[in-house]
Design a protein around this motif. Sequence first.
Motif, PDB file in Angstrom:
ATOM      1  N   ASN A  36       0.850  -1.185   0.000  1.00 45.85           N
ATOM      2  CA  ASN A  36       0.000   0.000   0.000  1.00 45.85           C
ATOM      3  C   ASN A  36       0.886   1.234   0.000  1.00 45.85           C
ATOM      4  O   ASN A  36       2.102   1.142   0.206  1.00 45.85           O
ATOM      5  CB  ASN A  36      -0.929   0.000   1.228  1.00 45.85           C
ATOM      6  N   PHE A  37       0.287   2.404  -0.234  1.00 45.94           N
ATOM      7  CA  PHE A  37       0.988   3.672  -0.129  1.00 45.94           C
ATOM      8  C   PHE A  37       0.831   4.226   1.285  1.00 45.94           C
ATOM      9  O   PHE A  37      -0.193   4.028   1.928  1.00 45.94           O
ATOM     10  CB  PHE A  37       0.440   4.698  -1.135  1.00 45.94           C
ATOM     11  N   ARG A  38       1.848   4.920   1.750  1.00 47.10           N
ATOM     12  CA  ARG A  38       1.787   5.527   3.076  1.00 47.10           C
ATOM     13  C   ARG A  38       1.015   6.833   3.028  1.00 47.10           C
ATOM     14  O   ARG A  38       1.122   7.615   2.083  1.00 47.10           O
ATOM     15  CB  ARG A  38       3.202   5.799   3.608  1.00 47.10           C
ATOM     16  N   GLY A  39       0.217   7.053   4.062  1.00 48.56           N
ATOM     17  CA  GLY A  39      -0.476   8.318   4.214  1.00 48.56           C
ATOM     18  C   GLY A  39       0.266   9.216   5.189  1.00 48.56           C
ATOM     19  O   GLY A  39       1.377   8.908   5.631  1.00 48.56           O
ATOM     20  N   TRP A  40      -0.357  10.351   5.524  1.00 47.35           N
ATOM     21  CA  TRP A  40       0.229  11.288   6.480  1.00 47.35           C
ATOM     22  C   TRP A  40      -0.892  11.891   7.307  1.00 47.35           C
ATOM     23  O   TRP A  40      -1.965  12.191   6.765  1.00 47.35           O
ATOM     24  CB  TRP A  40       0.977  12.404   5.743  1.00 47.35           C
ATOM     25  N   PRO A  41      -0.726  12.067   8.593  1.00 52.19           N
ATOM     26  CA  PRO A  41       0.485  11.802   9.393  1.00 52.19           C
ATOM     27  C   PRO A  41       0.660  10.340   9.792  1.00 52.19           C
ATOM     28  O   PRO A  41       1.742   9.943  10.189  1.00 52.19           O
ATOM     29  CB  PRO A  41       0.260  12.685  10.629  1.00 52.19           C
ATOM     30  N   THR A  42      -0.419   9.545   9.700  1.00 48.67           N
ATOM     31  CA  THR A  42      -0.324   8.121  10.020  1.00 48.67           C
ATOM     32  C   THR A  42      -1.168   7.329   9.024  1.00 48.67           C
ATOM     33  O   THR A  42      -1.920   7.883   8.227  1.00 48.67           O
ATOM     34  CB  THR A  42      -0.833   7.835  11.450  1.00 48.67           C
ATOM     35  N   ASN A  43      -1.020   6.013   9.097  1.00 47.01           N
ATOM     36  CA  ASN A  43      -1.856   5.066   8.346  1.00 47.01           C
ATOM     37  C   ASN A  43      -1.543   5.056   6.846  1.00 47.01           C
ATOM     38  O   ASN A  43      -0.907   5.971   6.309  1.00 47.01           O
ATOM     39  CB  ASN A  43      -3.343   5.349   8.558  1.00 47.01           C
ATOM     40  N   ASP A  44      -2.018   3.990   6.188  1.00 47.27           N
ATOM     41  CA  ASP A  44      -1.881   3.842   4.745  1.00 47.27           C
ATOM     42  C   ASP A  44      -3.096   4.457   4.047  1.00 47.27           C
ATOM     43  O   ASP A  44      -4.024   4.935   4.686  1.00 47.27           O
ATOM     44  CB  ASP A  44      -1.775   2.350   4.379  1.00 47.27           C
ATOM     45  N   TRP A  45      -3.079   4.415   2.714  1.00 47.80           N
ATOM     46  CA  TRP A  45      -4.240   4.868   1.954  1.00 47.80           C
ATOM     47  C   TRP A  45      -5.417   3.980   2.305  1.00 47.80           C
ATOM     48  O   TRP A  45      -5.297   2.749   2.320  1.00 47.80           O
ATOM     49  CB  TRP A  45      -3.964   4.792   0.460  1.00 47.80           C
ATOM     50  N   TYR A  46      -6.575   4.594   2.567  1.00 43.99           N
ATOM     51  CA  TYR A  46      -7.739   3.810   2.974  1.00 43.99           C
ATOM     52  C   TYR A  46      -8.224   2.929   1.824  1.00 43.99           C
ATOM     53  O   TYR A  46      -8.551   1.755   2.020  1.00 43.99           O
ATOM     54  CB  TYR A  46      -8.859   4.728   3.450  1.00 43.99           C
ATOM     55  N   PHE A  47      -8.303   3.487   0.623  1.00 41.10           N
ATOM     56  CA  PHE A  47      -8.642   2.700  -0.561  1.00 41.10           C
ATOM     57  C   PHE A  47      -7.341   2.348  -1.281  1.00 41.10           C
ATOM     58  O   PHE A  47      -6.837   3.120  -2.089  1.00 41.10           O
ATOM     59  CB  PHE A  47      -9.589   3.468  -1.479  1.00 41.10           C
ATOM     60  N   ASN A  48      -6.812   1.192  -0.943  1.00 47.17           N
ATOM     61  CA  ASN A  48      -5.526   0.745  -1.473  1.00 47.17           C
ATOM     62  C   ASN A  48      -5.595   0.634  -2.997  1.00 47.17           C
ATOM     63  O   ASN A  48      -6.297  -0.238  -3.525  1.00 47.17           O
ATOM     64  CB  ASN A  48      -5.174  -0.606  -0.855  1.00 47.17           C
ATOM     65  N   PRO A  49      -4.865   1.477  -3.744  1.00 40.91           N
ATOM     66  CA  PRO A  49      -4.952   1.422  -5.210  1.00 40.91           C
ATOM     67  C   PRO A  49      -4.495   0.086  -5.785  1.00 40.91           C
ATOM     68  O   PRO A  49      -5.024  -0.347  -6.819  1.00 40.91           O
ATOM     69  CB  PRO A  49      -4.004   2.553  -5.659  1.00 40.91           C
ATOM     70  N   PHE A  50      -3.533  -0.574  -5.134  1.00 35.68           N
ATOM     71  CA  PHE A  50      -3.048  -1.854  -5.625  1.00 35.68           C
ATOM     72  C   PHE A  50      -4.127  -2.934  -5.576  1.00 35.68           C
ATOM     73  O   PHE A  50      -4.095  -3.888  -6.353  1.00 35.68           O
ATOM     74  CB  PHE A  50      -1.843  -2.317  -4.806  1.00 35.68           C
ATOM     75  N   ALA A  51      -5.068  -2.789  -4.652  1.00 36.13           N
ATOM     76  CA  ALA A  51      -6.145  -3.767  -4.519  1.00 36.13           C
ATOM     77  C   ALA A  51      -7.377  -3.375  -5.333  1.00 36.13           C
ATOM     78  O   ALA A  51      -7.919  -4.179  -6.098  1.00 36.13           O
ATOM     79  CB  ALA A  51      -6.525  -3.939  -3.046  1.00 36.13           C
ATOM     80  N   TRP A  52      -7.799  -2.116  -5.196  1.00 38.23           N
ATOM     81  CA  TRP A  52      -9.039  -1.701  -5.846  1.00 38.23           C
ATOM     82  C   TRP A  52      -8.919  -1.605  -7.359  1.00 38.23           C
ATOM     83  O   TRP A  52      -9.928  -1.569  -8.071  1.00 38.23           O
ATOM     84  CB  TRP A  52      -9.508  -0.373  -5.258  1.00 38.23           C
ATOM     85  N   GLN A  53      -7.682  -1.562  -7.875  1.00 40.94           N
ATOM     86  CA  GLN A  53      -7.519  -1.551  -9.325  1.00 40.94           C
ATOM     87  C   GLN A  53      -8.127  -2.792  -9.972  1.00 40.94           C
ATOM     88  O   GLN A  53      -8.527  -2.762 -11.145  1.00 40.94           O
ATOM     89  CB  GLN A  53      -6.035  -1.421  -9.694  1.00 40.94           C
ATOM     90  N   PHE A  54      -8.200  -3.892  -9.214  1.00 38.92           N
ATOM     91  CA  PHE A  54      -8.722  -5.127  -9.777  1.00 38.92           C
ATOM     92  C   PHE A  54     -10.194  -4.989 -10.139  1.00 38.92           C
ATOM     93  O   PHE A  54     -10.631  -5.448 -11.200  1.00 38.92           O
ATOM     94  CB  PHE A  54      -8.511  -6.277  -8.789  1.00 38.92           C
ATOM     95  N   LEU A  55     -10.968  -4.341  -9.278  1.00 36.90           N
ATOM     96  CA  LEU A  55     -12.391  -4.163  -9.558  1.00 36.90           C
ATOM     97  C   LEU A  55     -12.594  -3.200 -10.727  1.00 36.90           C
ATOM     98  O   LEU A  55     -13.490  -3.394 -11.556  1.00 36.90           O
ATOM     99  CB  LEU A  55     -13.107  -3.659  -8.310  1.00 36.90           C
TER     100      LEU A  55
END
Length: 370
Positions: A183-202
């Motif tokens: 996943n991609f890192r967000g700021w100031p904490t946590n990753d992207w909520y909608f992970n592009p690597f996963a949701w690209q499949f749909l």
Amino acid sequence: MGPLHKMPDRDIRLDACRGIALWFVFINHIPGNICSWLTLSHYGFSDTTEVFMFVSGLTCTMAYGHVFRSAGTWATICHTVRRIWEIYSAFLLLTLFLVVAVHWMDADLADEANVAIVLQKPGEALSRAAILQYRPVNTDVLPTFVLFHLLFAPWLLLLLRWPNAALAASALLYGLVQTYGWNFRGWPTNDWYFNPFAWQFLVTIGGWWAVVGHGRLAPFVMSRPAIMLSAAYLIWSLAVTMSWINPALELVVPQFLKALVYPIDKSDLDPLRLLHFLALAVCVANLAPAHWSVMRSRMLLGAVRCGENSLEIYCVGVLLSLAAYLVLRTISDGMLAQVIVSGTGIALLTVFATLLTGFAGLAAPRIRLL
């Protein structure tokens, strides 16, 4: 297969589904809203996000595919770049509007709207927003769509020339995400909520369906076995989700099944969510045929208009949901108030979408003053 696949014409069901999904998104963005029981999120593993992603993949492939066939690669790239700019600008403006709205309406909402960090560190927060690392509440889907459109032109070329290879590569990436959690890192904490690597499949499934899937799988989708399997999965998903809120039903769910199923992660598009959406899509495709007269009725015209202006309606819906939450906090949070606020919000979104469609027709061809 060559690059000039015959794709289906625009289906009014797509705009209707996307418009209804936007209504549901607005309702779900109001915390504690009793009307959320009218949406998909309480009755199965997936929700309106899956609908939005699939329909976007399908409609973008159809739209840009027509541009590619009629005007070529560079025209397609220009169209996607312009759309990137529109989504990116909408995200930045929505971020600023949310900060201003919280500042003027109720500063106590800063933490819930995830804008407190902007009030504390405005320079760094806005810089992080500019590179899509910082996102206020309910804006997470926009950076994901910026990234999707950034890669859409080469992805579309691959999909048109080698659709099965594109789908297989997308499925492989999706599988690797489920295994390694990329996943991609967000700021100031946590990753992207909608992970592009996963949701690209749909999104890819939607595009693949537009290119070749509708011709190859339509007989199976309309078959009795597919309908029965899909309905069975939806019923099982309903039973499991009902056990989350009913202690008596929770005791019926075997422990081994809980260990196998949970957690059902939304950020990485859990396979159970994906299967639930596909089962739902099969049932909807059979229950609502393409030329169903209801789709052109006044009852669904508002949903169609919202679906036609999805970006603008999504952004306005985020602001309206914040305003609705503030109204419920300050005036009344009773059931009747929640119903009135939700209905008023949907009505405002529908009126705004209708005006946008009307203005778009009057403004064509556009006159550039600068």
